[in-house]
Design a protein around this motif. Structure first.
Motif, PDB file in Angstrom:
ATOM      1  N   VAL A  26       0.844  -1.188   0.000  1.00  0.00           N
ATOM      2  CA  VAL A  26       0.000   0.000   0.000  1.00  0.00           C
ATOM      3  C   VAL A  26       0.885   1.245   0.000  1.00  0.00           C
ATOM      4  O   VAL A  26       1.718   1.425   0.879  1.00  0.00           O
ATOM      5  N   HIS A  27       0.740   2.074  -1.017  1.00  0.00           N
ATOM      6  CA  HIS A  27       1.440   3.359  -1.119  1.00  0.00           C
ATOM      7  C   HIS A  27       0.373   4.447  -1.176  1.00  0.00           C
ATOM      8  O   HIS A  27      -0.175   4.727  -2.243  1.00  0.00           O
ATOM      9  N   ASP A  28       0.078   5.034  -0.042  1.00  0.00           N
ATOM     10  CA  ASP A  28      -0.983   6.031   0.004  1.00  0.00           C
ATOM     11  C   ASP A  28      -0.593   7.093   1.024  1.00  0.00           C
ATOM     12  O   ASP A  28      -0.431   6.783   2.209  1.00  0.00           O
ATOM     13  N   PRO A  29      -0.438   8.345   0.595  1.00  0.00           N
ATOM     14  CA  PRO A  29      -0.054   9.418   1.525  1.00  0.00           C
ATOM     15  C   PRO A  29      -1.023   9.565   2.702  1.00  0.00           C
ATOM     16  O   PRO A  29      -0.611   9.893   3.804  1.00  0.00           O
ATOM     17  N   GLU A  30      -2.312   9.301   2.472  1.00  0.00           N
ATOM     18  CA  GLU A  30      -3.278   9.396   3.570  1.00  0.00           C
ATOM     19  C   GLU A  30      -3.030   8.322   4.617  1.00  0.00           C
ATOM     20  O   GLU A  30      -3.144   8.574   5.823  1.00  0.00           O
ATOM     21  N   VAL A  31      -2.689   7.109   4.171  1.00  0.00           N
ATOM     22  CA  VAL A  31      -2.375   6.034   5.106  1.00  0.00           C
ATOM     23  C   VAL A  31      -1.090   6.370   5.866  1.00  0.00           C
ATOM     24  O   VAL A  31      -1.022   6.215   7.091  1.00  0.00           O
ATOM     25  N   ASP A  32      -0.090   6.877   5.157  1.00  0.00           N
ATOM     26  CA  ASP A  32       1.164   7.271   5.808  1.00  0.00           C
ATOM     27  C   ASP A  32       0.922   8.342   6.871  1.00  0.00           C
ATOM     28  O   ASP A  32       1.488   8.288   7.963  1.00  0.00           O
TER      29      ASP A  32
END
Length: 132
Positions: A26-32
């Motif tokens: 998963v590459h997602d700025p919101e998750v980060d």
């Protein structure tokens, strides 16, 4: 994020367990950003992260939490508690040394229990884990 505010435990586990069910990373700025907020709250509350070695034998082949999350936790001073997530007696201690070395590479010099659990510390700097 809400679970950290519940104040019902001392260790937060499986923070990125979603990778068990996802065929891709998963590459997602919101998750980060969410993970970073969780880690900041853990640091503020003295909550430790479970460094779970079981993921090393799964299809994605890495610990929970990921090395990326571990690096950020180390930067924030969030303690870690290593474990093997044993499902059978033969699993006890499985990949404990490997997960300790992953933690060391992420910036951890020691394993430290939360103060509420005695605050004991173990060094990760040598060829074995030594209580300090």
């Amino acid at each position: 994020l809400e679970a950290v505010d519940w104040n019902v435990g001392d260790v937060l586990g499986h923070i990125d367990v979603i990778k068990v069910y996802s065929p891709v990373e998963v590459h997602d700025p919101e998750v980060d950003e969410l993970v970073d907020r969780i880690l900041e709250k853990c640091a503020d509350k003295g909550l430790a992260l479970d460094l779970n070695a079981r993921g090393l034998i799964k299809h994605y082949g890495e610990v929970y939490p990921s090395p990326k999350i571990l690096r950020r936790a180390a930067e924030l001073g969030v303690p870690i508690i290593p474990g093997d997530d044993s499902h059978r007696p033969d699993d006890v201690g499985l990949n404990f040394w490997a997960s300790s070395q992953i933690a060391r590479a992420a910036g951890f010099e020691e394993v430290r229990l939360p103060d509420r659990l005695g605050g004991h510390r173990w060094s990760l700097s040598g060829k074995e884990v030594i209580r300090v």
